[in-house]
Write an enzyme that holds these catalytic residues in place. Structure first.
Site, PDB file in Angstrom:
ATOM      1  N   GLU A 102      65.690 -66.394   0.249  1.00 54.74           N
ATOM      2  CA  GLU A 102      64.527 -67.294   0.333  1.00 54.74           C
ATOM      3  C   GLU A 102      63.505 -66.961  -0.750  1.00 54.74           C
ATOM      4  O   GLU A 102      62.897 -67.850  -1.349  1.00 54.74           O
ATOM      5  CB  GLU A 102      63.878 -67.225   1.717  1.00 54.74           C
TER       6      GLU A 102
ATOM      7  N   TRP B 180      64.688 -68.524  -3.796  1.00 56.36           N
ATOM      8  CA  TRP B 180      64.356 -69.965  -3.840  1.00 56.36           C
ATOM      9  C   TRP B 180      62.955 -70.158  -4.422  1.00 56.36           C
ATOM     10  O   TRP B 180      62.711 -71.064  -5.228  1.00 56.36           O
ATOM     11  CB  TRP B 180      64.374 -70.588  -2.433  1.00 56.36           C
TER      12      TRP B 180
ATOM     13  N   TRP C  90      60.103 -97.863  -2.500  1.00 57.53           N
ATOM     14  CA  TRP C  90      59.369 -97.248  -1.389  1.00 57.53           C
ATOM     15  C   TRP C  90      58.541 -98.306  -0.675  1.00 57.53           C
ATOM     16  O   TRP C  90      58.163 -99.309  -1.277  1.00 57.53           O
ATOM     17  CB  TRP C  90      58.429 -96.146  -1.902  1.00 57.53           C
TER      18      TRP C  90
ATOM     19  N   ASN D 296      59.633 -73.848   8.358  1.00 57.45           N
ATOM     20  CA  ASN D 296      60.438 -74.428   7.274  1.00 57.45           C
ATOM     21  C   ASN D 296      61.434 -75.484   7.760  1.00 57.45           C
ATOM     22  O   ASN D 296      61.574 -76.542   7.146  1.00 57.45           O
ATOM     23  CB  ASN D 296      61.182 -73.323   6.525  1.00 57.45           C
TER      24      ASN D 296
ATOM     25  N   TRP E  20      57.881 -89.753  -1.508  1.00 58.14           N
ATOM     26  CA  TRP E  20      57.741 -88.311  -1.262  1.00 58.14           C
ATOM     27  C   TRP E  20      56.434 -87.758  -1.818  1.00 58.14           C
ATOM     28  O   TRP E  20      55.897 -86.778  -1.299  1.00 58.14           O
ATOM     29  CB  TRP E  20      58.931 -87.541  -1.824  1.00 58.14           C
TER      30      TRP E  20
ATOM     31  N   TRP F 145      59.866 -81.051  -1.311  1.00 54.23           N
ATOM     32  CA  TRP F 145      59.800 -82.501  -1.117  1.00 54.23           C
ATOM     33  C   TRP F 145      60.891 -83.225  -1.894  1.00 54.23           C
ATOM     34  O   TRP F 145      61.526 -84.155  -1.390  1.00 54.23           O
ATOM     35  CB  TRP F 145      58.403 -83.050  -1.481  1.00 54.23           C
TER      36      TRP F 145
HETATM   37  C1  LIG Z   1      58.906 -80.212   2.292  1.00 53.62           C
HETATM   38  C2  LIG Z   1      58.670 -78.734   2.080  1.00 53.62           C
HETATM   39  C3  LIG Z   1      57.457 -78.300   1.553  1.00 53.62           C
HETATM   40  C4  LIG Z   1      57.246 -76.935   1.339  1.00 53.62           C
HETATM   41  N1  LIG Z   1      56.029 -76.537   0.810  1.00 53.62           N
HETATM   42  C5  LIG Z   1      55.836 -75.221   0.541  1.00 53.62           C
HETATM   43  C6  LIG Z   1      54.609 -74.787  -0.033  1.00 53.62           C
HETATM   44  O1  LIG Z   1      53.717 -75.571  -0.340  1.00 53.62           O
HETATM   45  N2  LIG Z   1      54.444 -73.457  -0.243  1.00 53.62           N
HETATM   46  C7  LIG Z   1      55.416 -72.541   0.067  1.00 53.62           C
HETATM   47  O2  LIG Z   1      55.204 -71.340  -0.147  1.00 53.62           O
HETATM   48  N3  LIG Z   1      56.591 -72.935   0.579  1.00 53.62           N
HETATM   49  C8  LIG Z   1      56.829 -74.236   0.838  1.00 53.62           C
HETATM   50  N4  LIG Z   1      58.014 -74.623   1.390  1.00 53.62           N
HETATM   51  C9  LIG Z   1      59.065 -73.616   1.616  1.00 53.62           C
HETATM   52  C10 LIG Z   1      59.051 -72.953   3.005  1.00 53.62           C
HETATM   53  O3  LIG Z   1      58.941 -73.912   3.997  1.00 53.62           O
HETATM   54  C11 LIG Z   1      57.892 -71.951   3.158  1.00 53.62           C
HETATM   55  O4  LIG Z   1      57.869 -71.055   2.071  1.00 53.62           O
HETATM   56  C12 LIG Z   1      58.037 -71.133   4.431  1.00 53.62           C
HETATM   57  O5  LIG Z   1      58.094 -71.976   5.548  1.00 53.62           O
HETATM   58  C13 LIG Z   1      56.840 -70.200   4.554  1.00 53.62           C
HETATM   59  O6  LIG Z   1      56.898 -69.473   5.749  1.00 53.62           O
HETATM   60  P1  LIG Z   1      57.310 -67.935   5.742  1.00 53.62           P
HETATM   61  O7  LIG Z   1      56.474 -67.182   4.782  1.00 53.62           O
HETATM   62  O8  LIG Z   1      57.318 -67.485   7.151  1.00 53.62           O
HETATM   63  O9  LIG Z   1      58.790 -68.015   5.173  1.00 53.62           O
HETATM   64  P2  LIG Z   1      60.000 -66.978   5.254  1.00 53.62           P
HETATM   65  O10 LIG Z   1      61.131 -67.670   5.899  1.00 53.62           O
HETATM   66  O11 LIG Z   1      59.563 -65.690   5.802  1.00 53.62           O
HETATM   67  O12 LIG Z   1      60.419 -66.810   3.729  1.00 53.62           O
HETATM   68  C14 LIG Z   1      59.913 -65.761   2.902  1.00 53.62           C
HETATM   69  C15 LIG Z   1      59.306 -66.327   1.664  1.00 53.62           C
HETATM   70  O13 LIG Z   1      60.315 -66.951   0.876  1.00 53.62           O
HETATM   71  C16 LIG Z   1      59.771 -68.095   0.234  1.00 53.62           C
HETATM   72  N5  LIG Z   1      60.489 -69.277   0.700  1.00 53.62           N
HETATM   73  C17 LIG Z   1      61.083 -69.455   1.895  1.00 53.62           C
HETATM   74  N6  LIG Z   1      61.709 -70.644   1.926  1.00 53.62           N
HETATM   75  C18 LIG Z   1      61.485 -71.233   0.744  1.00 53.62           C
HETATM   76  C19 LIG Z   1      61.863 -72.492   0.172  1.00 53.62           C
HETATM   77  N7  LIG Z   1      62.626 -73.369   0.814  1.00 53.62           N
HETATM   78  N8  LIG Z   1      61.425 -72.784  -1.069  1.00 53.62           N
HETATM   79  C20 LIG Z   1      60.675 -71.907  -1.775  1.00 53.62           C
HETATM   80  N9  LIG Z   1      60.293 -70.710  -1.273  1.00 53.62           N
HETATM   81  C21 LIG Z   1      60.699 -70.377  -0.046  1.00 53.62           C
HETATM   82  C22 LIG Z   1      58.313 -68.175   0.614  1.00 53.62           C
HETATM   83  O14 LIG Z   1      57.547 -67.540  -0.389  1.00 53.62           O
HETATM   84  C23 LIG Z   1      58.261 -67.381   1.923  1.00 53.62           C
HETATM   85  O15 LIG Z   1      57.021 -66.817   2.183  1.00 53.62           O
HETATM   86  C24 LIG Z   1      58.260 -76.000   1.635  1.00 53.62           C
HETATM   87  C25 LIG Z   1      59.476 -76.454   2.159  1.00 53.62           C
HETATM   88  C26 LIG Z   1      59.682 -77.791   2.383  1.00 53.62           C
HETATM   89  C27 LIG Z   1      60.981 -78.238   2.953  1.00 53.62           C
END
Ligand SMILES: Cc1cc2nc3c(=O)[nH]c(=O)nc-3n(C[C@H](O)[C@H](O)[C@H](O)COP(=O)(O)OP(=O)(O)OC[C@H]3O[C@@H](n4cnc5c(N)ncnc54)[C@H](O)[C@@H]3O)c2cc1C
Length: 496
Positions: free
Chosen positions: A307, A310, A338, A373, A391, A414
């Site tokens: 993650e 990502w 759209w 997420n 989007w 998105w």
């Molecule tokens: C539509 C959409 C919008 C999103 N907008 C954002 C946003 O504005 N900012 C943001 O930080 N993340 C975003 N994410 C990714 C992800 O949802 C969040 O990073 C995550 O939910 C944050 O919670 P956590 O720190 O507990 O994640 P954890 O599951 O603990 O993951 C650890 C870290 O990995 C990174 N990460 C995890 N999943 C993703 C992912 N899919 N893409 C990129 N990085 C990821 C984040 O930095 C996160 O803190 C988005 C995902 C989607 C589907």
């Protein structure tokens, strides 16, 4: 007197700050901190008030950290050009020396890159100040993870991740160093504004930004989590002490507090990915590292690392293709049709679509500034493929509401959901909200928490309340998923 100014942006911490460590080393610890409350950022439509308030609280925590270390932080209103202009003219007025060095950590967003290029020119060419920069919020910068063919940059996540892990395996020992002060020899900070005679006092008077919780809170729509480095590390320790072990399974279950919730701290730099990796690498947490037997936490750790990769991937994409800020990565989707249905968009924002899992997610976002997420993916798919709303409108709403709102990850998420991005969800795989709900929230626990009017229903009915059991005030589904799915498929197929 030789001193430096460290310009803090998204690296709001003193310890393990690479560019700050460089200027500390070069000046024997004579470094002044600067944070600019830049109206160009504050007035951007994607700067949500809650996130801005969290940044200010993080700045207040940083100031305390600096003061404890023996330094100080000047918080100036204005663009960085204005802030440095003011500092230089105050220095000239009082006959004080200008800073010899300005340091900052690199940022990869289009706006920041333009700003930093301008600033570097202004400082170096027009003012004779040396600019010192370093990497900070990414482990590997754009240009460091490239296809071995040497051909441009990765557009698909899996090979990017594979290469990232290979480079990481080679350089693993250096990653914690990057986050740390080299060799632990960095001098402590021992310099404040009052060390500049006269100048210090004048500048303090311009320090009008009140970053205390009392000044920030009244306008905020959610309860902000504790800000700053101590809070970030507490959260990291809690996560590593428990949830990480089952992260690979629990991360998809929104009713469980199974994710790290570190995104908000990563966004402002109270903590960095390199630091997290260093913590993951401690000997009691064996990963699937070559030559070592994986420990029981290994699957959770490996998934967590994926993650974090990502996050890096989306930054690399944004760096190489800055146009994605405004347009689909797959340019053919410019032509996608759209709908502009304001009442549907309002229902989505309010969590009143009649699809419980979607409504639960949107209400969690509104109430807390964060959304799980899995549910982000569901609500984004619903907006784009069931409501056929662009989007970019969802992306903007998320940026307004999310405390962790971050251009690269948000845009990437998105565009993934809308199937317009690099390595997106294939357009024909359309989430069925009810099926997603039954699979990832089997007892409707998450739904009951955020849509309390459905809590009285039996667990299985919460996913799609039958008409005769629908509580008063909870809407009927605003669309027919099966029908809208077909509409979406037709529109995407018309382009592919
Ligand atoms: C539509 C959409 C919008 C999103 N907008 C954002 C946003 O504005 N900012 C943001 O930080 N993340 C975003 N994410 C990714 C992800 O949802 C969040 O990073 C995550 O939910 C944050 O919670 P956590 O720190 O507990 O994640 P954890 O599951 O603990 O993951 C650890 C870290 O990995 C990174 N990460 C995890 N999943 C993703 C992912 N899919 N893409 C990129 N990085 C990821 C984040 O930095 C996160 O803190 C988005 C995902 C989607 C589907």
């Amino acid at each position: 007197m030789m001193y430096a100014i460290h310009w803090f942006r998204r690296d709001l911490r003193v310890a393990t700050n690479p560019a700050l460590a460089k200027s500390r080393a070069r000046t024997g610890g004579k470094v002044l901190g600067l944070f600019c409350v830049d109206p160009q950022i504050v007035s951007r439509p994607d700067t949500g008030i809650d996130r801005f308030a969290f940044v200010l609280e993080s700045v207040a925590a940083l100031r305390e950290e600096l003061r404890t270390a023996g330094g100080d932080l000047l918080v100036l209103p204005g663009t960085p050009e204005e802030a440095f202009g003011r500092i230089f003219s105050e220095c000239a007025r009082h006959g004080s020396a200008r800073p010899a060095i300005v340091s900052f950590n690199r940022d990869y967003e289009p706006f920041a890159r333009d700003r930093d290029t301008r600033l570097t020119r202004l400082l170096e060419q027009e003012n004779g100040v040396e600019v010192v920069t370093d990497r900070d919020h990414l482990v590997f910068e754009p240009g460091e993870i490239t296809p071995q063919s040497g051909d441009g940059h990765y557009r698909v996540f899996s090979p990017f991740e594979k290469r990232w892990r290979a480079v990481f395996a080679e350089q693993r020992h250096r990653v914690p160093d990057r986050a740390d002060n080299p060799g632990g020899r960095t001098p402590g900070i021992r310099f404040t504004w009052s060390d500049l005679p006269g100048t210090g006092r004048e500048l303090q008077r311009h320090d009008v930004i009140d970053t205390t919780r009392d000044s920030v809170q009244p306008r905020v729509r959610v309860t902000l989590p504790p800000a700053g480095r101590v809070a970030a590390h507490r959260r990291l320790s809690e996560f590593l002490a428990g949830p990480i072990a089952s992260y690979d399974e629990a991360r998809d279950i929104p009713a469980v507090d199974g994710t790290s919730r570190l995104s908000i701290y990563l966004k402002v730099g109270s903590l960095t990915t390199a630091e997290i990796i260093a913590a993951l690498d401690s000997p009691d947490r064996e990963t699937a590292r070559p030559g070592r037997a994986p420990g029981p936490q290994a699957p959770g750790i490996e998934r967590f690392l994926t993650e974090l990769i990502w996050r890096e991937f989306y930054y690399h994409i944004l760096y190489h293709q800055p146009r994605v800020e405004h347009e689909p990565f797959l340019t053919r989707y410019w032509r996608l049709q759209w709908d502009d249905d304001e009442s549907r968009f309002d229902a989505w924002k309010a969590g009143l679509t009649g699809f419980p899992i979607v409504d639960a997610g949107m209400r969690q976002l509104k109430a807390t500034g964060w959304m799980h997420n899995r549910v982000r993916m569901i609500v984004a798919s619903f907006l784009t493929k069931d409501l056929h709303i662009d989007w970019r409108r969802g992306e903007a709403y998320f940026m307004d509401r999310l405390l962790d709102g971050d251009l690269a990850a948000n845009n990437g998420g998105w565009q993934w959901a809308a199937s317009t991005g690099c390595d997106p969800q294939p357009y024909f795989r359309i989430f069925n909200p009810e099926r997603q709900s039954r699979r990832f929230d089997p007892d409707g626990e998450y739904i009951a928490r955020w849509v309390p009017e459905l809590a009285a229903l039996d667990k299985k009915s919460r996913h799609a309340p039958p008409e005769d059991a629908r509580p008063n005030g909870y809407p009927a589904p605003i669309v027919d998923h099966a029908r809208e799915r077909k509409v979406a498929l037709e529109r995407y197929r018309a382009i592919v």
